[in-house]
Design a protein around this motif. Structure first.
Motif, mmCIF file in Angstrom:
data_model
loop_
_atom_site.group_PDB
_atom_site.id
_atom_site.type_symbol
_atom_site.label_atom_id
_atom_site.label_comp_id
_atom_site.label_asym_id
_atom_site.label_seq_id
_atom_site.Cartn_x
_atom_site.Cartn_y
_atom_site.Cartn_z
ATOM 1 N N LYS A 264 -16.344 -29.975 -21.544
ATOM 2 C CA LYS A 264 -15.358 -28.933 -21.790
ATOM 3 C C LYS A 264 -14.037 -29.280 -21.095
ATOM 4 O O LYS A 264 -14.030 -29.702 -19.943
ATOM 5 N N PRO A 265 -12.903 -29.075 -21.742
ATOM 6 C CA PRO A 265 -11.607 -29.404 -21.141
ATOM 7 C C PRO A 265 -11.137 -28.340 -20.158
ATOM 8 O O PRO A 265 -10.077 -27.745 -20.299
ATOM 9 N N THR A 266 -11.951 -28.048 -19.163
ATOM 10 C CA THR A 266 -11.598 -27.067 -18.137
ATOM 11 C C THR A 266 -11.951 -27.631 -16.774
ATOM 12 O O THR A 266 -12.727 -28.578 -16.662
ATOM 13 N N VAL A 267 -11.415 -27.046 -15.731
ATOM 14 C CA VAL A 267 -11.743 -27.493 -14.384
ATOM 15 C C VAL A 267 -13.085 -26.914 -13.965
ATOM 16 O O VAL A 267 -13.289 -25.704 -13.986
ATOM 17 N N GLY A 268 -14.006 -27.759 -13.591
ATOM 18 C CA GLY A 268 -15.298 -27.301 -13.111
ATOM 19 C C GLY A 268 -15.308 -27.170 -11.610
ATOM 20 O O GLY A 268 -14.307 -27.359 -10.929
ATOM 21 N N TRP A 269 -16.473 -26.874 -11.054
ATOM 22 C CA TRP A 269 -16.648 -26.729 -9.617
ATOM 23 C C TRP A 269 -16.974 -28.072 -8.971
ATOM 24 O O TRP A 269 -17.140 -28.176 -7.782
ATOM 25 N N ALA A 270 -17.015 -29.118 -9.763
ATOM 26 C CA ALA A 270 -17.592 -30.389 -9.346
ATOM 27 C C ALA A 270 -16.935 -30.997 -8.118
ATOM 28 O O ALA A 270 -15.715 -30.967 -7.959
ATOM 29 N N HIS A 271 -17.786 -31.569 -7.233
ATOM 30 C CA HIS A 271 -17.366 -32.400 -6.119
ATOM 31 C C HIS A 271 -17.865 -33.819 -6.420
ATOM 32 O O HIS A 271 -19.061 -34.027 -6.620
ATOM 33 N N VAL A 272 -16.957 -34.790 -6.423
ATOM 34 C CA VAL A 272 -17.308 -36.151 -6.826
ATOM 35 C C VAL A 272 -16.694 -37.134 -5.840
ATOM 36 O O VAL A 272 -15.505 -37.042 -5.513
ATOM 37 N N ALA A 273 -17.498 -38.087 -5.331
ATOM 38 C CA ALA A 273 -16.994 -39.060 -4.366
ATOM 39 C C ALA A 273 -17.857 -40.318 -4.352
ATOM 40 O O ALA A 273 -19.005 -40.310 -4.791
ATOM 41 N N GLY A 274 -17.295 -41.390 -3.787
ATOM 42 C CA GLY A 274 -18.000 -42.658 -3.722
ATOM 43 C C GLY A 274 -19.123 -42.680 -2.714
ATOM 44 O O GLY A 274 -20.147 -43.320 -2.933
ATOM 45 N N LEU A 275 -18.972 -41.965 -1.566
ATOM 46 C CA LEU A 275 -20.037 -41.970 -0.565
ATOM 47 C C LEU A 275 -20.746 -40.620 -0.493
ATOM 48 O O LEU A 275 -21.940 -40.531 -0.765
ATOM 49 N N ILE A 276 -20.047 -39.547 -0.123
ATOM 50 C CA ILE A 276 -20.650 -38.208 0.000
ATOM 51 C C ILE A 276 -19.863 -37.237 -0.863
ATOM 52 O O ILE A 276 -18.660 -37.058 -0.665
#
Length: 200
Positions: free
Chosen positions: A44-56
């Motif tokens: 979906k083209p909306t901002v989610g709650w997602a947290h995304v990172a390479g380590l943590i």
């Protein structure tokens, strides 16, 4: 170590190269690394709650817990959209009663948040911090790029309360943009190193 790629297509979630979600526990990580690419694709083209990172991706704590990360690095590229996006640690929260130290760590991965939607907080090394973190001798040498609606910086995108940065560096460019439908009040704060900001 993790060398495999990580892909998540579920909105309102986490994706991390080494740790996805840590909550209410002591977490000590030494001499660990990620070289896999991390991708978060929300249909979906909306901002989610997602947290995304390479380590943590996300580190929460209970009272007096410890988060210590030392001698770790990320070389994976991050391609994502969400609330907090970073190449090393996306979100750190509530370590004011415990201890949170990130030392002798680095990230060389590139961060790309160019999607149909804007990410809320983008930080090349760390995206968002709430309460008491100390960085010692850390560096980020990747490029930070993306559509953003709140804050964006190469080292720490959003720093709130008692953040100490000692002997750290960032060496690449920041490219931040906004969607054409973003109102003037939501246009981002962008810096070459850190934004110290708490939303009202």
């Amino acid at each position: 170590l993790n060398k495999g790629s990580v892909t998540n297509t579920n909105a309102d979630d986490c994706a991390g190269g080494f740790v996805g979600w840590s909550y209410g526990s002591n977490l000590i990580i030494r001499n660990c690394y990620n070289t896999g690419n991390i991708t978060f694709l929300d249909a979906k083209p909306t901002v989610g709650w997602a947290h995304v990172a390479g380590l943590i991706a996300c580190g929460f704590k209970a009272k007096e817990d410890v988060l210590k990360v030392s001698g770790c690095y990320n070389k994976g590229n991050i391609t994502a959209c969400g609330e907090d996006i970073s190449t090393f640690i996306a979100f750190i929260r509530d370590f004011n009663d415990g201890e949170c130290v990130i030392e002798n760590c680095y990230s060389e991965g590139n961060l790309d948040c160019v999607f149909p939607c804007s990410s809320m907080y983008i930080g090349g090394f760390v995206s968002s911090i709430y309460n008491s973190v100390t960085f010692k001798n850390c560096r980020f040498s990747g490029t930070t790029k993306g559509y953003v609606s709140n804050t964006c910086a190469s080292f720490v995108g959003r720093a709130c309360d008692n953040v100490v940065i000692d002997g750290c560096e960032s060496s690449k460019n920041v490219y931040a943009g906004v969607r054409s439908d973003v109102t003037a009040g939501d246009r981002p704060m962008v810096s070459g190193f850190v934004n110290a900001w708490y939303p009202q």
